[in-house]
Design a protein around this motif. Structure first.
Motif, mmCIF file in Angstrom:
data_model
loop_
_atom_site.group_PDB
_atom_site.id
_atom_site.type_symbol
_atom_site.label_atom_id
_atom_site.label_comp_id
_atom_site.label_asym_id
_atom_site.label_seq_id
_atom_site.Cartn_x
_atom_site.Cartn_y
_atom_site.Cartn_z
ATOM 1 N N LEU A 1 51.164 22.608 64.668
ATOM 2 C CA LEU A 1 50.995 23.317 65.935
ATOM 3 C C LEU A 1 52.329 23.323 66.653
ATOM 4 C CD1 LEU A 1 49.315 24.658 68.171
ATOM 5 C CD2 LEU A 1 48.794 22.368 69.041
ATOM 6 N N THR A 2 52.803 24.499 66.964
ATOM 7 C CA THR A 2 54.058 24.629 67.706
ATOM 8 C C THR A 2 53.748 24.584 69.193
ATOM 9 O OG1 THR A 2 55.062 25.927 65.944
ATOM 10 C CG2 THR A 2 56.084 26.051 68.118
ATOM 11 N N GLN A 3 54.289 23.574 69.832
ATOM 12 C CA GLN A 3 54.059 23.341 71.255
ATOM 13 C C GLN A 3 55.341 23.640 72.017
ATOM 14 O OE1 GLN A 3 51.295 22.445 72.818
ATOM 15 N NE2 GLN A 3 51.999 21.821 74.827
ATOM 16 N N ARG A 4 55.249 24.427 73.069
ATOM 17 C CA ARG A 4 56.431 24.742 73.868
ATOM 18 C C ARG A 4 56.979 23.466 74.491
ATOM 19 N NH1 ARG A 4 57.777 26.302 79.074
ATOM 20 N NH2 ARG A 4 59.562 27.734 79.188
ATOM 21 N N GLY A 5 58.248 23.183 74.193
ATOM 22 C CA GLY A 5 58.824 21.911 74.606
ATOM 23 C C GLY A 5 58.876 21.705 76.106
ATOM 24 N N PRO A 6 59.582 22.584 76.878
ATOM 25 C CA PRO A 6 59.688 22.344 78.325
ATOM 26 C C PRO A 6 58.352 22.352 79.040
ATOM 27 C CG PRO A 6 61.353 23.913 77.580
ATOM 28 C CD PRO A 6 60.423 23.695 76.421
ATOM 29 N N GLY A 7 57.358 22.996 78.461
ATOM 30 C CA GLY A 7 56.050 23.022 79.103
ATOM 31 C C GLY A 7 55.196 21.809 78.799
ATOM 32 N N THR A 8 55.717 20.879 78.021
ATOM 33 C CA THR A 8 54.969 19.674 77.659
ATOM 34 C C THR A 8 55.374 18.529 78.574
ATOM 35 O OG1 THR A 8 54.926 20.412 75.356
ATOM 36 C CG2 THR A 8 54.419 18.100 75.791
ATOM 37 N N ALA A 9 54.405 17.896 79.172
ATOM 38 C CA ALA A 9 54.679 16.777 80.073
ATOM 39 C C ALA A 9 55.133 15.559 79.271
ATOM 40 C CB ALA A 9 53.445 16.439 80.908
ATOM 41 N N ASN A 10 55.956 14.742 79.934
ATOM 42 C CA ASN A 10 56.417 13.515 79.297
ATOM 43 C C ASN A 10 55.229 12.580 79.044
ATOM 44 O OD1 ASN A 10 58.337 11.731 78.274
ATOM 45 N ND2 ASN A 10 58.601 10.725 80.242
ATOM 46 N N ASN A 11 55.291 11.869 77.920
ATOM 47 C CA ASN A 11 54.225 10.946 77.509
ATOM 48 C C ASN A 11 52.911 11.676 77.227
ATOM 49 O OD1 ASN A 11 55.660 8.445 77.581
ATOM 50 N ND2 ASN A 11 55.584 8.516 79.818
ATOM 51 N N SER A 12 53.007 12.937 76.786
ATOM 52 C CA SER A 12 51.794 13.670 76.405
ATOM 53 C C SER A 12 51.264 13.114 75.078
ATOM 54 C CB SER A 12 52.096 15.156 76.270
ATOM 55 O OG SER A 12 52.463 15.710 77.513
ATOM 56 N N VAL A 13 49.947 13.064 74.983
ATOM 57 C CA VAL A 13 49.277 12.559 73.776
ATOM 58 C C VAL A 13 48.503 13.706 73.143
ATOM 59 C CG1 VAL A 13 47.600 10.915 72.864
ATOM 60 C CG2 VAL A 13 49.125 10.241 74.726
ATOM 61 N N THR B 1 56.809 20.595 67.097
ATOM 62 C CA THR B 1 55.855 20.896 66.030
ATOM 63 C C THR B 1 54.987 19.662 65.815
ATOM 64 O OG1 THR B 1 57.273 22.509 64.934
ATOM 65 C CG2 THR B 1 55.569 21.461 63.612
ATOM 66 N N LEU B 2 53.716 19.825 66.072
ATOM 67 C CA LEU B 2 52.763 18.748 65.830
ATOM 68 C C LEU B 2 52.326 18.853 64.366
ATOM 69 C CD1 LEU B 2 50.638 19.129 69.084
ATOM 70 C CD2 LEU B 2 52.741 17.825 68.732
ATOM 71 N N TRP B 3 52.564 17.809 63.595
ATOM 72 C CA TRP B 3 52.311 17.814 62.155
ATOM 73 C C TRP B 3 51.225 16.799 61.832
ATOM 74 C CZ3 TRP B 3 52.778 14.213 58.206
ATOM 75 C CH2 TRP B 3 52.729 14.723 56.909
ATOM 76 N N CYS B 4 50.223 17.282 61.108
ATOM 77 C CA CYS B 4 49.086 16.424 60.735
ATOM 78 C C CYS B 4 48.805 16.634 59.250
ATOM 79 C CB CYS B 4 47.853 16.783 61.569
ATOM 80 S SG CYS B 4 46.415 15.737 61.233
ATOM 81 N N SER B 5 48.550 15.530 58.547
ATOM 82 C CA SER B 5 48.327 15.605 57.101
ATOM 83 C C SER B 5 47.174 14.685 56.720
ATOM 84 C CB SER B 5 49.601 15.203 56.350
ATOM 85 O OG SER B 5 49.374 15.181 54.950
ATOM 86 N N TRP B 6 46.328 15.208 55.827
ATOM 87 C CA TRP B 6 45.233 14.410 55.244
ATOM 88 C C TRP B 6 44.978 14.993 53.854
ATOM 89 C CZ3 TRP B 6 39.421 14.048 56.979
ATOM 90 C CH2 TRP B 6 38.874 12.872 56.455
#
Length: 834
Positions: free
Chosen positions: A397-409, A364-369
């Motif tokens: 934003l819910t990002q699928r874990g196994p589909g995310t590359a290591n060191n993704s920004v 889960t990508l969490w952003c706050s302002w």
């Protein structure tokens, strides 16, 4: 004749007509006889003598023409009759008895009626409505088989075309919500008549509003959608006609106004505007006739008209704006109120991070302002279609874990209506390095088991939890590291505990397994033997052991072994332990030793038997001679012998003082060691320290390492015997050696200094010519003389050996012969050089 023929037809049915109907079927209702035309053989007589009945229906139109047929062939005799609707009377219209067709008076009322030539069919022109009814044609045919009679029944229906319809409205301007009716008027037309209502709306779209056989349309609830042009279309079997258009005007409104704010910005509380902007408020309320508008600000009238404009709006203009719409015809009104707020941006910039979700399988990508009014708009990048990656103040934003590359920004972009540009923050996700590590420990003297599992690093952190080998959860799940504490129990031996690790970037769980095992000890030798005096090493090996524990040693007295360098030396490693027993003794060290190991799930011990053996008994020793070395009786010489061969590492000589006979001998004095560890090769020894006034006994024992042999027979030292011969011989030999040395030294001195003291040389050795003479009887003796010249050269300093062997001098040949009995003087010259 005709009357007779007709009577025969009506009552006697003497004559039978054969039908001649091409491609038709005739059904006699009374007799159920069916006649069909043969396609190839002409007329087929099914039942000669029977009357054939045929019935048809046809339509005609008023003022139009129609033909009524009576068979396809001209009969020999035919009669047409007419029956008016609602009656049963048949009246003659026309006939032909073979002399031509004849019309009756009734024919004039049925229109312009005529008989078609060469047939029995009737043609009616300008068909009147009165021509409608039943027409009957009786046809008689004279055939080779006899007379045949046909009856043709024709039902004529006269149709009237519809006239142009007209529309009648109950109210041409009804109010919305009331009821009304519309009727499609029609002067004439044969039914059934179908009515179709068409509506043309204000946007010029035409649609069918209603369609039925009823000319009246009822509208129980009039709405503004009924406003428009209406047309009625009437249709029957003959024709169709449509009416003129009629306008229907629906009076309604005003509706609740709608307010449009420019620039447009909507919030949960209403509308917003940036400070110092120009804001325009447009009010619209559908109404017929059109509405009149009045604007209110916080319940105070400020403007009349549909559009209210505020230039350079300020924060003080925040409030409630109301639009009032009025319908003067209906005397109705409606009102709409909105809230207008001036906005300001939040402080700083957005912050973002990554959190695990869905049981650590996704991100889960969490952003706050937060702050500002309204909330800032946030969205994640890269943004996946269909994902909820945007929001206000907070965006996830819910990002699928196994589909995310290591060191993704990932970047979170924030914007606000009060700001010209956008700002952003970024976060990175990576998985922990390596594999999860787990260990087991025993605490508080094996009272508790502590399982430790860790998988450090990564972002977000991994989730760790413990489970038994059967999958049962143990304890709670923790991030990064997890410690599970259990009471120690022997039931855990052989069982496994699994540490599960889950990180969103991995599709599968990782795990490490700890298998608990009670200690299992083995040894290389359960029986160890050693000769006493040697060091021995006992070994114990741990084959199975988890959690790890140390090996404890117990000696032959079941005492815990503590390292003592003089006796016990311990060596430990992870899987083994050595106990070294130093300088073993057969009496003290032999026995069973124990190595023991205990951990939190069990314990064990194994025995190791140590046998300390004595060396073999050395051979017996016999004292050969024991005497005092001198008459002072302070030293003793001892010689001994070994009776048999055997292992010997040394000898021990002991002595003790022997009591005098006058003294009382209650206890024998102890034996004192005079010499120990004597070399096994010697057989003689000199002892000192004797008291001349005492009496002593001496014995000797052979030693094999630590095994001492039987002592020899004890003996007392004897006095030495007097012997002058050795002394005399020794003195003579000593004098001779001294004299020889002096003589040699003198000779060497004279030889070296013969030039300086020639007289002394001649005195001692004589002149050269008077040297010893020797007869030369053999040729080889002559070589001696040659050698003599060499000697003389050496005497004068020529190089040569350091020492020359003595030579015999040869007598000159002119010497007189000598008497054999004359004594010969032989001089031996010894020359020595230094």
């Amino acid at each position: 004749m005709v009357r007779r023929l007709i009577g025969q037809i009506d009552f006697c049915l003497i004559l039978t007509l054969l039908p001649l109907l091409q491609g038709s079927e005739v059904l006699d209702p009374g007799e159920d006889t069916v006649y069909k035309e043969a396609k190839n053989n002409g007329l087929e007589i099914l039942d000669p003598g029977e009357v054939v009945y045929m019935e048809t229906r046809t339509n005609g139109v008023v003022e139009k023409g129609v033909i009524l047929e009576c068979g396809s062939l001209l009969p020999d005799v035919f009669i047409w009759g007419f029956t008016m609707p609602g009656t049963a009377t048949i009246r003659a219209v026309a006939y032909n008895f073979g002399k031509g067709p004849k019309l009756q008076k009734l024919a004039k009322t049925l229109g312009e009626l005529s008989i078609i030539q060469k047939s029995a069919s009737i043609s009616i022109a300008k068909l009147p409505l009165a021509a409608q009814g039943l027409y009957t044609c009786q046809a008689l045919y004279d055939t080779a088989q006899g007379a045949k009679l046909y009856y043709y029944y024709i039902h004529l229906h006269v149709l009237v075309p519809v006239t142009r319809p007209y529309i009648v409205l109950s109210d041409s301007s009804p109010s919305e919500g009331k009821s009304m009716w519309m009727r499609c008027g029609l002067e004439n037309g044969t039914g059934p008549v179908n009515y179709i209502w068409e509506q043309t709306t204000l946007d010029n779209t035409t649609r069918i509003m209603a369609q039925s056989n009823n000319s009246l349309v009822n509208i129980t609830w009039v709405s503004r959608n009924h406003t428009g042009w209406y047309r009625c279309l009437a249709r029957n079997e003959v024709n169709q006609a449509q009416s003129e258009r009629t306008w229907l005007d629906i009076i309604f409104g005003p509706d609740v106004p709608s307010i449009e704010v420019t620039p447009y910005s909507v919030t949960e509380r209403g509308y917003s505007a940036l400070e110092r902007e120009t804001v325009s408020l447009l009010c619209q309320a559908p109404s017929n006739p059109p509405s009149q508008y009045i604007w209110f600000y916080n319940n105070s009238q400020v403007y009349m008209g549909p559009t209210f404009t505020i230039t350079r709006i300020l924060r003080m203009h925040t409030g409630h704006y109301a639009c009032l719409a009025q319908n003067s015809y209906l005397n109705t009104r409606s009102k709409k109120t909105i809230t207008l707020t001036v906005y300001y941006p939040p402080d700083g910039s957005p912050s973002c991070t990554v959190r695990p979700t869905n049981n650590y399988t996704d991100l889960t990508l969490w952003c706050s302002w937060e702050g500002g009014y309204p909330h800032a708009s946030l969205h994640w990048s890269p943004f996946l279609p269909g994902a909820n990656g945007q929001g206000y103040a907070n965006a996830t934003l819910t990002q699928r874990g196994p589909g995310t590359a290591n060191n993704s920004v990932f970047e979170c972009h924030g914007s606000h209506v009060a700001l010209n540009g956008s700002t952003s923050c970024s976060t990175r996700t990576w998985h922990p390095p390596g594999e999860p590590q787990c260990y087991a420990y025993a605490t508080r003297n094996n009272e508790y088991l502590m399982f430790s599992c860790s998988w450090e690093g990564g972002f977000p952190r991994a989730l760790l939890w413990w489970a038994s080998s059967m999958g049962e959860a143990q304890g709670k799940s923790e991030e990064n590291s997890n410690i599970l504490v259990l009471h120690s129990s022997a039931t855990y031996s052989g069982k496994s505990f699994v540490c599960h690790a889950q990180h969103p970037l991995f599709s599968e769980r990782k795990q490490c397994v700890l298998k608990l095992e009670a200690p299992v000890l083995v040894t290389q030798r359960s029986m160890v033997s050693v000769y006493e005096g040697s060091d021995v090493q006992l070994t114990c090996i741990l084959k199975a052991n988890y959690p790890a524990t140390e090996i404890t040693w117990y000696n032959n007295l079941k005492q815990h072994v503590i390292e003592t360098p003089s006796k016990y030396v311990l060596q430990h490693a992870a899987a083994w332990s050595n106990l070294t027993v130093r300088e073993t003794d057969g009496l003290r060290d032999s026995g069973q030793y124990w190595c023991s190991a205990t951990n939190a799930v069990g314990g064990t011990e194994i025995p190791i038997h140590l046998l300390v053996k004595r060396y073999p008994m050395p051979p017996n020793v016999t004292i050969n001679k024991i005497v005092y070395s001198t008459h002072q009786q302070t030293e003793v010489d001892i010689d001994w012998l070994i009776k048999t061969e055997g292992d010997i590492t040394g000898f021990i000589i002991e002595r003790r003082r022997v009591p005098t006979t006058e003294g009382k001998r209650d206890v024998d004095p102890p034996w004192l060691k005079v010499a120990v560890n004597l070399d096994p090769s010697i057989r003689t020894y000199k002892m000192g320290g004797f008291d001349p006034t005492g009496l002593y006994a001496v014995r000797i024992m052979a030693v094999n390492h630590r095994t001492v042999g039987h002592p020899s027979e004890e003996k007392r030292p004897a006095m030495p015997s007097f012997n002058a011969y050795p002394a005399v011989i020794g003195a003579a030999i000593g004098g001779m050696i001294i004299a020889a040395i002096i003589t040699v030294l003198l000779f060497m001195y004279i030889v070296r200094n013969r030039n300086n003291n020639p007289r002394l040389h001649d005195l001692l050795f004589g002149i050269r010519n008077s040297q010893s003479r020797e007869n030369i009887n053999y040729p080889e003796d002559e070589s001696v003389g040659g050698a003599e010249g060499d000697v003389s050269r050496e005497e004068h300093g020529s190089p040569g050996p350091a020492m020359t062997s003595p030579r015999a001098t040869v007598s000159p040949p002119d010497l007189p012969p000598r008497d054999d009995n004359e004594p010969v003087s032989v001089t031996i010259t010894v020359m020595a050089t230094s």
